[in-house]
Write a protein that holds these residues in place. Structure first.
Motif, PDB file in Angstrom:
ATOM      1  N   LEU A  44       0.858  -1.175   0.000  1.00  0.00           N
ATOM      2  CA  LEU A  44       0.000   0.000   0.000  1.00  0.00           C
ATOM      3  C   LEU A  44       0.897   1.228   0.000  1.00  0.00           C
ATOM      4  CD1 LEU A  44      -2.741   1.558   0.657  1.00  0.00           C
ATOM      5  CD2 LEU A  44      -2.112   1.254   3.066  1.00  0.00           C
ATOM      6  N   VAL A  45       0.567   2.203  -0.846  1.00  0.00           N
ATOM      7  CA  VAL A  45       1.283   3.476  -0.867  1.00  0.00           C
ATOM      8  C   VAL A  45       0.319   4.556  -0.391  1.00  0.00           C
ATOM      9  CG1 VAL A  45       2.492   5.167  -2.285  1.00  0.00           C
ATOM     10  CG2 VAL A  45       2.704   2.738  -2.801  1.00  0.00           C
ATOM     11  N   GLU A  46       0.778   5.413   0.513  1.00  0.00           N
ATOM     12  CA  GLU A  46      -0.088   6.501   0.952  1.00  0.00           C
ATOM     13  C   GLU A  46       0.711   7.782   1.160  1.00  0.00           C
ATOM     14  OE1 GLU A  46      -1.773   4.674   4.423  1.00  0.00           O
ATOM     15  OE2 GLU A  46      -0.353   5.653   5.757  1.00  0.00           O
ATOM     16  N   GLU A  47      -0.015   8.889   1.156  1.00  0.00           N
ATOM     17  CA  GLU A  47       0.647  10.169   1.357  1.00  0.00           C
ATOM     18  C   GLU A  47       1.234  10.252   2.763  1.00  0.00           C
ATOM     19  OE1 GLU A  47      -1.700  13.730   1.773  1.00  0.00           O
ATOM     20  OE2 GLU A  47      -3.491  12.563   2.314  1.00  0.00           O
ATOM     21  N   PHE A  48       2.327  10.943   2.888  1.00  0.00           N
ATOM     22  CA  PHE A  48       2.914  11.221   4.202  1.00  0.00           C
ATOM     23  C   PHE A  48       2.133  12.380   4.830  1.00  0.00           C
ATOM     24  CE2 PHE A  48       5.793  13.665   6.902  1.00  0.00           C
ATOM     25  CZ  PHE A  48       6.175  12.680   7.802  1.00  0.00           C
ATOM     26  N   VAL A  49       1.585  12.136   6.014  1.00  0.00           N
ATOM     27  CA  VAL A  49       0.778  13.152   6.689  1.00  0.00           C
ATOM     28  C   VAL A  49       1.654  13.867   7.720  1.00  0.00           C
ATOM     29  CG1 VAL A  49      -1.226  13.582   8.161  1.00  0.00           C
ATOM     30  CG2 VAL A  49      -1.331  11.807   6.375  1.00  0.00           C
ATOM     31  N   PRO A  50       1.901  15.168   7.546  1.00  0.00           N
ATOM     32  CA  PRO A  50       2.688  15.913   8.541  1.00  0.00           C
ATOM     33  C   PRO A  50       1.794  16.258   9.749  1.00  0.00           C
ATOM     34  CG  PRO A  50       2.038  17.353   6.755  1.00  0.00           C
ATOM     35  CD  PRO A  50       1.522  15.986   6.390  1.00  0.00           C
ATOM     36  N   PHE A  51       1.543  15.256  10.560  1.00  0.00           N
ATOM     37  CA  PHE A  51       0.569  15.391  11.652  1.00  0.00           C
ATOM     38  C   PHE A  51       1.108  16.227  12.814  1.00  0.00           C
ATOM     39  CE2 PHE A  51       2.918  11.397  12.100  1.00  0.00           C
ATOM     40  CZ  PHE A  51       3.455  11.530  13.376  1.00  0.00           C
ATOM     41  N   GLU A  52       0.163  16.747  13.560  1.00  0.00           N
ATOM     42  CA  GLU A  52       0.478  17.446  14.804  1.00  0.00           C
ATOM     43  C   GLU A  52       0.645  16.443  15.944  1.00  0.00           C
ATOM     44  OE1 GLU A  52       1.291  20.653  17.256  1.00  0.00           O
ATOM     45  OE2 GLU A  52       0.875  20.775  15.109  1.00  0.00           O
ATOM     46  N   ARG A  53      -0.277  15.472  15.987  1.00  0.00           N
ATOM     47  CA  ARG A  53      -0.225  14.421  16.995  1.00  0.00           C
ATOM     48  C   ARG A  53      -0.847  13.155  16.412  1.00  0.00           C
ATOM     49  NH1 ARG A  53      -2.714  17.717  22.159  1.00  0.00           N
ATOM     50  NH2 ARG A  53      -2.039  15.956  23.428  1.00  0.00           N
ATOM     51  N   GLU A  54      -0.451  12.017  16.961  1.00  0.00           N
ATOM     52  CA  GLU A  54      -1.105  10.754  16.639  1.00  0.00           C
ATOM     53  C   GLU A  54      -2.047  10.416  17.785  1.00  0.00           C
ATOM     54  OE1 GLU A  54       1.131   7.653  14.257  1.00  0.00           O
ATOM     55  OE2 GLU A  54       2.801   8.694  15.205  1.00  0.00           O
ATOM     56  N   LEU A  55      -3.252   9.983  17.427  1.00  0.00           N
ATOM     57  CA  LEU A  55      -4.284   9.709  18.415  1.00  0.00           C
ATOM     58  C   LEU A  55      -4.743   8.258  18.312  1.00  0.00           C
ATOM     59  CD1 LEU A  55      -6.562  12.855  17.796  1.00  0.00           C
ATOM     60  CD2 LEU A  55      -4.537  12.678  19.280  1.00  0.00           C
ATOM     61  N   ALA A  56      -5.471   7.815  19.338  1.00  0.00           N
ATOM     62  CA  ALA A  56      -6.076   6.486  19.301  1.00  0.00           C
ATOM     63  C   ALA A  56      -7.292   6.473  20.215  1.00  0.00           C
ATOM     64  CB  ALA A  56      -5.076   5.414  19.732  1.00  0.00           C
ATOM     65  N   ILE A  57      -8.217   5.580  19.904  1.00  0.00           N
ATOM     66  CA  ILE A  57      -9.376   5.360  20.757  1.00  0.00           C
ATOM     67  C   ILE A  57      -9.711   3.876  20.741  1.00  0.00           C
ATOM     68  CG2 ILE A  57     -11.049   5.808  18.893  1.00  0.00           C
ATOM     69  CD1 ILE A  57     -12.886   7.063  21.033  1.00  0.00           C
ATOM     70  N   MET A  58     -10.069   3.343  21.895  1.00  0.00           N
ATOM     71  CA  MET A  58     -10.594   1.984  22.000  1.00  0.00           C
ATOM     72  C   MET A  58     -12.113   2.075  22.044  1.00  0.00           C
ATOM     73  SD  MET A  58      -7.771   0.316  22.000  1.00  0.00           S
ATOM     74  CE  MET A  58      -8.640  -1.263  22.011  1.00  0.00           C
ATOM     75  N   ALA A  59     -12.780   1.207  21.284  1.00  0.00           N
ATOM     76  CA  ALA A  59     -14.239   1.202  21.253  1.00  0.00           C
ATOM     77  C   ALA A  59     -14.728  -0.238  21.191  1.00  0.00           C
ATOM     78  CB  ALA A  59     -14.760   1.991  20.049  1.00  0.00           C
ATOM     79  N   ALA A  60     -15.796  -0.532  21.938  1.00  0.00           N
ATOM     80  CA  ALA A  60     -16.326  -1.896  21.996  1.00  0.00           C
ATOM     81  C   ALA A  60     -17.801  -1.896  21.623  1.00  0.00           C
ATOM     82  CB  ALA A  60     -16.145  -2.483  23.388  1.00  0.00           C
TER      83      ALA A  60
END
Length: 378
Positions: A171-187
């Motif tokens: 898979l090729v994708e654009e490089f994202v110049p992010f401010e922060r990386e986030l995550a969430i757990m959901a059930a």
């Protein structure tokens, strides 16, 4: 209930306390007798993760089967499902997620925001505006802990990777110049109930998670991220817990990065910081029990992975004792017999009682630095 778990690493191992409290027996399919979950399993079937014959044996001993990782043979398991074996998450929910390109397409098709992407074959002739270096190259299957993910600065980097992995699909994708990386757990439960955990910041180095900050300064994006989680779990009609990784861009946009259809490293803090841990929540979901309360029991928290930095057989007792002396720290050691660079050997979670968001973040940074100065000191 007797729950089968395909995979015997630390994620299955960390289900142990929840299984005991819920009166659930864990039956584990894993390739090595030294794998962490073997120590806590009621029974173990020693076999490869993708060995469907062994999974049939597992099914004969269980009410339901769940997964610790995605290294499965989906087609073979589908034959078992047709024979009445119950899998949670359902195989239909896993099908669009196991291949990273298919996952990207699925997210796009249900209207969730993602980075621009393509297959490598299409990208080679693509003149899309986003296709300029740096780019991100990802193995479409079986990548984890940074393995199979590369940030490429030019065509020479790409040629070097391809020369060493001729049979890999990418898979090729654009490089994202992010401010922060986030995550969430959901059930999501068997009745369609959905609960979400706090949005957290994950800090990666070389595409491997080193730290998770659970602080209150992400309130501005919490509603948007929760909506993404609800959309995904509802569209998939899934049962179980998912980890959703995201980018927060410099202009305030939220993009979905990757989906982990299982318990996840970004949710380890829940063992100590939440009323119901991600591991208990997952077992509640797959066993058809009401979902638990995901709320924090503390104002904030920080989780730091203890990664291998050498080849050794050491259990690092002295360092673990030092880490346990940090106020409000809990050290979780996975019991792995071999250390090697980058391998996840354990983690430390520290609870914080500070309510001010700015102070939470600065203290989390200080705590993480303290933990890493102890752990990586040689």
């Amino acid at each position: 209930m007797r729950v089968g778990v395909i995979g015997g690493g630390q994620l299955a191992w960390m289900m142990a306390d929840a299984a005991r409290s819920l009166a659930v027996d864990l039956i584990v399919q894993t390739p090595e007798a030294s794998d962490p979950a073997v120590a806590i399993a009621t029974e173990t079937i020693l076999a490869r993760i993708d060995d469907a014959t062994a999974t049939a044996q597992l099914a004969a001993q269980c009410d339901v089967i769940t997964f610790e990782n995605e290294f499965i043979d989906l087609e073979a398991l589908t034959h078992l499902e047709k024979q009445g074996v119950r899998f949670y998450p359902q195989l239909t929910a896993l099908a669009p997620l196991l291949d990273k390109y298919h996952q990207r397409c699925y997210l796009r098709d249900i209207g969730l925001p993602t980075p621009e992407f393509s297959t490598l074959e299409a990208a080679d002739t693509l003149s899309a505006r986003w296709l300029s270096y740096p780019i991100v190259l990802k193995a479409r299957r079986h990548g984890y802990d940074g393995q199979g993910t590369f940030v490429l600065k030019d065509r020479a980097d790409l040629e070097k990777i391809l020369a060493n992995s001729a049979r890999q699909a990418w898979l090729v994708e654009e490089f994202v110049p992010f401010e922060r990386e986030l995550a969430i757990m959901a059930a999501r439960s068997t009745t369609g109930e959905i609960v979400t955990y706090p949005v957290v910041e994950t800090q990666q180095e070389a595409q491997v998670c080193h730290r998770v900050f659970v602080t209150s300064d992400l309130a501005t994006v919490e509603e948007e991220v929760e909506a993404i989680a609800h959309t995904l779990l509802t569209q998939l009609n899934v049962v179980g817990i998912f980890g959703i990784e995201l980018f927060l861009t410099r202009d305030g946009k939220v993009l979905v990065n990757e989906i982990a259809p299982r318990t996840h490293n970004s949710g380890h803090y829940t063992l100590d910081a939440c009323v119901t841990s991600q591991f208990e929540q997952h077992l509640r979901a797959v066993c058809g029990l009401p979902l638990g309360n995901p709320a924090l029991r503390t104002e904030a928290a920080v989780m730091v992975n203890l990664l291998g930095y050498e080849h050794s057989q050491s259990e690092y007792l002295e360092k673990r004792q030092q880490l346990s002396q940090i106020p409000q720290a809990q050290v979780h050691w996975y019991g792995k017999t071999e250390s090697r660079p980058g391998r996840k050997l354990g983690h430390v979670t520290v609870l914080m009682d500070i309510s001010d968001a700015a102070k939470q973040r600065s203290q989390a940074t200080e705590i993480a630095q303290t933990i890493e100065s102890i752990w990586y000191q040689t």
